[in-house]
Design a protein around this motif. Structure first.
Motif, PDB file in Angstrom:
ATOM      1  N   UNK A  55      54.670  32.970  27.577  1.00 59.08           N
ATOM      2  CA  UNK A  55      54.660  33.208  26.134  1.00 59.08           C
ATOM      3  C   UNK A  55      55.117  34.621  25.804  1.00 59.08           C
ATOM      4  N   UNK A  56      54.606  35.596  26.539  1.00 58.98           N
ATOM      5  CA  UNK A  56      54.973  36.987  26.284  1.00 58.98           C
ATOM      6  C   UNK A  56      56.447  37.242  26.560  1.00 58.98           C
ATOM      7  N   UNK A  57      56.967  36.690  27.662  1.00 55.77           N
ATOM      8  CA  UNK A  57      58.376  36.916  28.011  1.00 55.77           C
ATOM      9  C   UNK A  57      59.300  36.219  27.020  1.00 55.77           C
ATOM     10  N   UNK A  58      58.967  34.995  26.624  1.00 55.91           N
ATOM     11  CA  UNK A  58      59.786  34.296  25.628  1.00 55.91           C
ATOM     12  C   UNK A  58      59.796  35.051  24.307  1.00 55.91           C
ATOM     13  N   UNK A  59      58.634  35.551  23.898  1.00 56.44           N
ATOM     14  CA  UNK A  59      58.579  36.303  22.647  1.00 56.44           C
ATOM     15  C   UNK A  59      59.414  37.576  22.732  1.00 56.44           C
ATOM     16  N   UNK A  60      59.358  38.265  23.857  1.00 52.41           N
ATOM     17  CA  UNK A  60      60.162  39.478  24.033  1.00 52.41           C
ATOM     18  C   UNK A  60      61.658  39.156  23.974  1.00 52.41           C
ATOM     19  N   UNK A  61      62.065  38.034  24.569  1.00 54.95           N
ATOM     20  CA  UNK A  61      63.476  37.634  24.528  1.00 54.95           C
ATOM     21  C   UNK A  61      63.889  37.214  23.119  1.00 54.95           C
ATOM     22  N   UNK A  62      62.990  36.599  22.383  1.00 60.42           N
ATOM     23  CA  UNK A  62      63.255  36.282  20.979  1.00 60.42           C
ATOM     24  C   UNK A  62      63.409  37.572  20.169  1.00 60.42           C
ATOM     25  N   UNK A  63      62.487  38.501  20.367  1.00 57.43           N
ATOM     26  CA  UNK A  63      62.513  39.765  19.620  1.00 57.43           C
ATOM     27  C   UNK A  63      63.782  40.565  19.910  1.00 57.43           C
ATOM     28  N   UNK A  64      64.287  40.478  21.142  1.00 59.11           N
ATOM     29  CA  UNK A  64      65.486  41.224  21.533  1.00 59.11           C
ATOM     30  C   UNK A  64      66.772  40.508  21.132  1.00 59.11           C
ATOM     31  N   UNK A  65      66.659  39.277  20.632  1.00 57.63           N
ATOM     32  CA  UNK A  65      67.852  38.535  20.233  1.00 57.63           C
ATOM     33  C   UNK A  65      68.583  37.878  21.385  1.00 57.63           C
ATOM     34  N   UNK A  66      67.917  37.734  22.527  1.00 58.65           N
ATOM     35  CA  UNK A  66      68.505  37.059  23.686  1.00 58.65           C
ATOM     36  C   UNK A  66      68.340  35.547  23.542  1.00 58.65           C
ATOM     37  N   UNK A  67      67.215  35.148  22.990  1.00 53.46           N
ATOM     38  CA  UNK A  67      66.938  33.736  22.698  1.00 53.46           C
ATOM     39  C   UNK A  67      66.718  33.574  21.201  1.00 53.46           C
ATOM     40  N   UNK A  68      66.942  32.358  20.727  1.00 55.52           N
ATOM     41  CA  UNK A  68      66.605  31.971  19.358  1.00 55.52           C
ATOM     42  C   UNK A  68      65.770  30.704  19.447  1.00 55.52           C
ATOM     43  N   UNK A  69      64.938  30.479  18.463  1.00 54.58           N
ATOM     44  CA  UNK A  69      64.103  29.281  18.439  1.00 54.58           C
ATOM     45  C   UNK A  69      64.735  28.281  17.488  1.00 54.58           C
ATOM     46  N   UNK A  70      64.971  27.068  17.981  1.00 56.22           N
ATOM     47  CA  UNK A  70      65.488  25.961  17.171  1.00 56.22           C
ATOM     48  C   UNK A  70      64.507  24.813  17.313  1.00 56.22           C
ATOM     49  N   UNK A  71      63.615  24.687  16.343  1.00 51.47           N
ATOM     50  CA  UNK A  71      62.542  23.696  16.460  1.00 51.47           C
ATOM     51  C   UNK A  71      61.643  24.078  17.618  1.00 51.47           C
ATOM     52  N   UNK A  72      61.505  23.170  18.578  1.00 49.32           N
ATOM     53  CA  UNK A  72      60.697  23.435  19.769  1.00 49.32           C
ATOM     54  C   UNK A  72      61.514  24.043  20.912  1.00 49.32           C
ATOM     55  N   UNK A  73      62.807  24.185  20.696  1.00 51.86           N
ATOM     56  CA  UNK A  73      63.704  24.646  21.764  1.00 51.86           C
ATOM     57  C   UNK A  73      63.949  26.146  21.711  1.00 51.86           C
TER      58      UNK A  73
END
Length: 166
Positions: A55-73
């Protein structure tokens, strides 16, 4: 005393990049996202990572713009896809220097069926192959005993970035 996550005294782009992808598990999450993993449960099962850490790593990647959230993906952004050469080169370095079984994954240019070289170029085409034109195949170092849904789905050829449907 716990180590910090930043390199405030380092005036260096590598230090800035390590602040985003340098923590344990982070590059493996990026690798799996390149392979098509998109769901929290699939990341967790394939990486065997604690939920809180994931959870922490995914959130950090979201915050950095490396990942985006599309629904549950969780989907790689253009910034995240730029990490492909880094992940590929580091994995090939690991194959050469720390694997006694060989590569776990082989990467093939879909257009001509040739394996790309360490630098990501196709020997037949003579150009660096874009991520969207690559297919992953199991290599001799792949553990055939892994039975999580992602490992099972990746036992055969799989186009990079295509979602894992498990």
């Amino acid at each position: 005393m716990a180590l910090g996550k930043d390199y405030v005294k380092q005036d260096c782009s590598l230090a800035r990049a390590l602040e985003v992808v340098g923590e344990r598990w982070t590059l493996l999450i990026v690798r799996d996202a390149l392979y098509g993993v998109r769901r929290f449960g699939h990341f967790q099962a394939h990486l065997d990572i604690p939920r809180a850490v994931l959870s922490a790593r995914l959130q950090a990647l979201l915050d950095a713009g490396v990942l985006a959230k599309e629904g549950q993906d969780y989907v790689l952004t253009a910034t995240g896809r730029e990490l492909w050469p880094v992940v590929h080169t580091l994995a090939r370095w690991g194959d050469r220097n720390f694997s006694d079984r060989g590569a776990c994954r082989l990467f093939v240019h879909i257009g001509c069926g040739e394996r790309i070289d360490t630098g990501g170029a196709c020997p037949a085409c003579g150009r660096v192959v874009p991520l969207e034109e690559l297919e992953m195949h199991p290599g001799p170092g792949l553990d055939p005993n892994r039975d999580d849904p992602v490992s099972v789905a990746l036992r055969g050829p799989h186009r990079l970035l295509d979602p894992i449907l498990a």
